[in-house]
Design a protein around this motif. Structure first.
Motif: not given
Lengths: 848, 118
Positions: A392-398, A342-351, A361-371
């Motif tokens: 997932l879209p091309e750029a899942p981080e969006q 599993a790969q992850t993307y994290t966005y944190e906004d401390g303000v 997923s490993e191939d970045r095609k499917k979403l496995l989970g989110a927090v």
């Protein structure tokens, strides 16, 4: 075929769901249902249990009633418990000794709170959080306590902490794991949640293993932790998870799991024939499901199997979204990234205190989970993507990044969702159901809720359901257009804004500046007339307003089927002196008016002709009456029970409050009629929960309910605020009403308005109580201005000879309408029907 | 001053109903003419008067004079106060149901008086 006898053991949410599904099924008559509950009442909503501390009553929480079960033929026994199952003879034995035979047995025994085996845990003020009785104990204990500790920092623990905080205790949460909500959140999410919770004055202690509970020095108890530290408290609330209630099954030879739970297969069958288990007591694939939606699904599956169907339970999505202590938290799928690769993307906004993480997923095609913590806007999209294995879209981080223009991140087009996608897990409503409903004519959230029940459970799916609805309307080519009529390309709410902001004082001014030409019509004229009256409150029969007034308003009476009018003087709060009653009787007698008591505690006099109205009202005004505005889309009545002045049970003066409220808002014109009630105690004899504005007395003040309705589509009012003093109560009512007047559609009752208000009750609270829009003062000022211009329209009219000229049937003759005909029924007259007219049944002579 | 002639003007007999100032702008009154109830409307913006039967054939009551005046597209009409059907003030036609119509009468204002042709 004789009826199958089905015994449901336990009447919690899931047990009730099973019974409810049987009652509502096509084969209901094939079953005889018995249910036993060890609790003193039938099923209630445990998910909303914490609302008990913010003012909900037991009645508010009830999912059913004894009357409902009785009328559906369900045999129920409370305060009794099944203690033995004889599965050879197919009988159960109750604690009371009674034995009952079954054809099918459904175990819905639920769970019990886990209390860690800590020495000292069984003392007084060491409590759990599960039933209404537990809440009563907590309330009682809180009255003798200053500090409270919740053991367990999970979902229920934080809810319990909120309850202690609401009860005014210094609140601590003690958690064994290194973070809060360890099951649902990863480290980053858990850390942010902790910061937010601590900012709300809840003390969080993680990695604390309680070893002993001993007597305290400053407080009742001292909790000693394994690391040598300690915490003193007056009360301890255990909320360290649940355990399946499987004792009965275990004792009766039904297979249970190593760590508890009644083992079931895909049809919810246990190891013993004809015995099923559903809900939190059941163990499927070595898993216990501690959420209500999977329990409901099991109830459906079990019923299907009993009924000969083939539905299967194949696991459930455990994604959750909730508000804990005011903090938005959501968890989807594999939140801990346990899937290999599993790969992850994290966005944190401390303000702004926002944390979002995607697990893909490993191939970045499917979403496995989110927090998600702090901003859960993306939950609907992410949960659907995950459950439906969508690409997932091309750029899942969006999906979790804020757009550069400051709006929320890229939302998934709902078009991409399959029809089978379940949008509402509480009521099991799919995208396909919503699409069908829209194609069947639903075009508002109110319609959708009524037709599909979507969003009527926890409400978490409302935003998603609405976007599916809007999208389908668009697909159908329905232009979602809320223009009032052909004369204005604006909605009523927009016109109200224009009138208010631009200080427009007449219909012609508005039509000339914002209309499409023409003269207006019977839609826009009364609507604008009402808006003008709401904000400026001129005399409605002023020359420039007269032509705008609807059928009833223009003659200040309610037109009946034969063109005569009814007369309803105001009887504030339903309180009337004998002398005034006599005046009404005398007037009714003199003009031979059919007389009836209304639902709003006043008296309606029917059958007055136009020319009689001013004479009658002169007599009434002289006797001290004023108009009741029964003819207007305006505040009608404030119904009341007799309250503490006479009633043995009353805790406040409900009549006094009803009269004060009615006199404050009388004559207020609004998008639709408004009905109020005030009850003097929780027995609620004034039926305030079926009113637009309902007020119920408490020991400490008043509970305010809003947006209820009787009539065509009944709706229970929502509890808006609790234990208000007189001044705050009035302030909130001012704001709610003016906000409604500003924003509602034409002829939209408050009930439908609230259902269609984006953000619903929470949003209304934010506007009215927290003043989120910074308009509270304006709303109050507008109300004050309206009230300041109140006049009894009938008093003004009878003093104005010019206006009185219009109260005659003919402009060129003193004759009266010869078409009127009456017959006598039950000693009073009523309009003759067509047959009676033809048969010339002797008509009552009409006085000229 | 204008007249809305429906019948042939040459055969009409004009009957005086009331003073023009007995009419309030954008509302109606009912006149009794030869035993017949006739609704008379005054549209201020156009400074024009209209007259149709007062009897509402759907609601079966003498009430049309008490309806709201307005436009539906090109039609100038009154909405019945009972069930809100529209009647064209020039032709008497019911916009919701072409099988139903009421009589429309020629009406005019002369020397401050309202005159109706019956």
């Amino acid at each position: 075929m004789s009826k199958q006898r089905v015994i449901v053991v336990g009447n919690g949410m899931v047990g009730h769901k099973f019974i409810d599904s049987v009652i509502n099924s096509d084969n209901a008559e094939n079953y005889e249902i018995l249910t036993f509950s060890e609790e003193p009442r039938l099923a209630y909503d445990r998910v909303k249990l914490s609302s008990y501390f913010s003012g909900s009553t037991v009645d508010d929480l009830m999912l059913t009633s004894e009357e409902h079960y009785q009328s559906a033929g369900v045999i129920y026994t409370l305060n009794d418990k099944v203690v033995d199952i004889d599965h050879d003879n197919k009988t159960v034995k109750l604690a009371s000794g009674k034995v009952e035979r079954y054809d099918k047995l459904v175990l819905a025994t639920g769970s019990y709170p886990f209390v860690p085996p800590i020495p000292g845990k069984d003392q007084p003020h060491c409590l759990v959080y599960r039933t209404i009785e537990d809440l009563e104990d907590i309330t009682a204990s809180a009255q003798e306590s200053k500090v409270g500790v919740v053991v367990g920092g999970g979902l229920l623990g934080l809810e319990a902490a909120n309850a202690l905080k609401n009860l005014g205790l210094e609140t601590h949460v003690v958690e064994f794991a290194p973070r809060l909500m360890a099951v649902q959140l990863d480290e980053g999410g858990g850390n942010l949640l902790r910061r937010k919770v601590e900012a709300l004055d809840v003390n969080v202690h993680t990695e604390k293993n309680t070893k002993n509970i001993t007597a305290g020095e400053k407080h009742r108890y001292r909790m000693e932790f394994a690391d040598g530290s300690y915490l003193e408290t007056d009360m301890i609330l255990f909320s360290a998870g649940i355990r399946p209630q499987d004792e009965l099954a275990r004792n009766c030879g039904i297979d249970v799991g190593e760590r508890g739970g009644i083992v079931i297969d895909n049809y919810c069958r246990t190891s013993v024939e004809d015995i099923y288990a559903i809900g939190e007591c059941a163990l499927w694939d070595s898993k216990i499901f501690g959420l209500v939606a999977p329990g409901y699904q099991m109830a459906k599956v079990a019923l299907s199997h009993i009924d000969g169907g083939k539905e299967e339970f194949t696991g459930a999505d455990m994604s959750t979204k909730l508000k804990l202590l005011g903090v938005d938290v959501a968890s989807v799928g594999d939140a801990h990234a346990r899937t290999p690769g599993a790969q992850t993307y994290t966005y944190e906004d401390g303000v702004n205190e926002v944390y979002k993480r995607l697990i893909v997923s490993e191939d970045r095609k499917k979403l496995l989970g989110a927090v998600l913590v702090g901003d859960v806007e993306a939950y609907g999209t992410l949960q659907q993507m995950c459950v439906n294995s969508m690409d997932l879209p091309e750029a899942p981080e969006q999906l979790i990044l804020p757009a550069s223009d400051g709006s929320a991140g890229a939302a998934m087009g709902v078009d991409a969702l399959p029809d089978t996608a379940q949008l509402c897990s509480c009521l099991d409503v799919t995208k396909g159901d919503i699409v069908d409903a829209v194609q069947g004519g639903c075009c508002t959230m109110g319609d959708i809720k009524e037709k599909t029940e979507a969003s009527t459970g926890c409400g978490g799916c409302a935003a998603l359901v609405k976007s599916v609805m809007d999208n389908e309307l668009k697909n159908l080519g329905v232009e979602v257009n809320n223009h009032l009529c052909e004369h204005f390309n604006y909605s009523r709410a927009e016109l109200a804004d224009i009138v208010r902001v631009k200080k427009i004082e007449s219909f012609d001014e508005l039509l000339d500046s914002h209309g499409n030409g023409g003269l207006g019509c019977e839609i826009c004229k009364p609507t604008v007339g009402s808006i003008l009256a709401s904000f400026w409150n001129d005399y409605v029969l002023e020359d420039k307003h007269m032509g705008l007034q609807d059928t009833n308003d223009i003659y200040l009476g309610n037109m009946q089927k034969d063109g005569t009018y009814s007369i309803v003087p105001r009887v504030a709060g339903g309180e009337i002196t004998p002398d005034k009653l006599i005046v009404l009787g005398e007037v009714a007698k003199e003009y031979d008016l059919y007389t009836k008591i209304t639902g709003g505690q006043r008296i309606d006099l029917f059958g007055a002709q136009l020319h009689e109205l001013p004479e009658i009202w002169k007599k009434l005004v002289d006797a001290g009456f004023e108009t009741g505005h029964a003819y207007g889309k305006s505040v009608r009545t404030v119904k009341s029970c007799v309250g503490s002045t006479w009633c043995r049970y009353g805790v406040q003066d409900s009549v006094g409050m009803a009269i004060a409220v009615e006199n404050r808002y009388k004559g207020l014109r609004s998008p639709h009629k408004l009905k109020f009630a005030v009850s003097g105690c929780t027995r609620e004899c004034a039926e305030a929960q079926s009113k637009d504005i309902g007020v119920i007395a408490t020991e400490n003040g008043w509970n305010l309910y809003v947006c209820g309705n009787g009539g065509m589509r009944p709706r229970h009012a929502d509890l808006f605020a609790t234990d208000l003093d007189d001044e705050t109560l009035v302030k909130y009512i001012d704001r709610v009403l003016m906000f409604y007047i500003r924003t509602a559609d034409r002829l939209q009752r408050t009930s439908v308005w609230l259902e269609n208000l984006e953000g619903g009750l929470d949003y209304l609270r934010e506007v009215v109580i927290d003043d989120k829009l910074n308009i509270a003062q304006e709303l109050e000022d507008e109300m004050t201005s309206n009230i300041g211009k109140y006049q009894c329209e009938w008093k003004t009219t009878i003093e104005n000879p010019e206006k009185l000229k219009r109260f005659r049937h003919f402009v060129n003759s003193d004759e009266t309408d010869s078409n009127l005909a009456y017959v006598v029924e039950r000693e009073q007259r009523r309009p003759a029907n067509e047959q009676e007219r033809e048969n010339q049944i002797p008509a009552v002579e009409v006085t000229a | 001053m204008s007249a809305n002639a429906v019948s042939d003007e040459q055969q009409t007999q004009w009957i005086e109903v009331c003073d023009k100032n007995a009419l309030d702008s954008d509302t109606g009154v009912c006149a009794l003419i030869n035993g017949k109830q006739i609704a008379v409307f005054y549209v201020g913006k156009l400074d024009e008067v209209f007259a149709i039967d007062n009897y509402d054939p759907i609601g079966k009551a003498n009430v049309l004079s008490r309806g709201i005046i307005g436009t539906q597209g090109e039609h100038i009409c009154v909405a019945s106060p009972l069930y809100k059907e529209h009647y064209d003030l020039r032709t008497g036609e019911c916009l919701e149901n072409s099988d139903i119509r009421v009589t429309a009468y020629a009406v005019k204002i002369e020397n401050g008086k309202v005159l109706i042709a019956v």
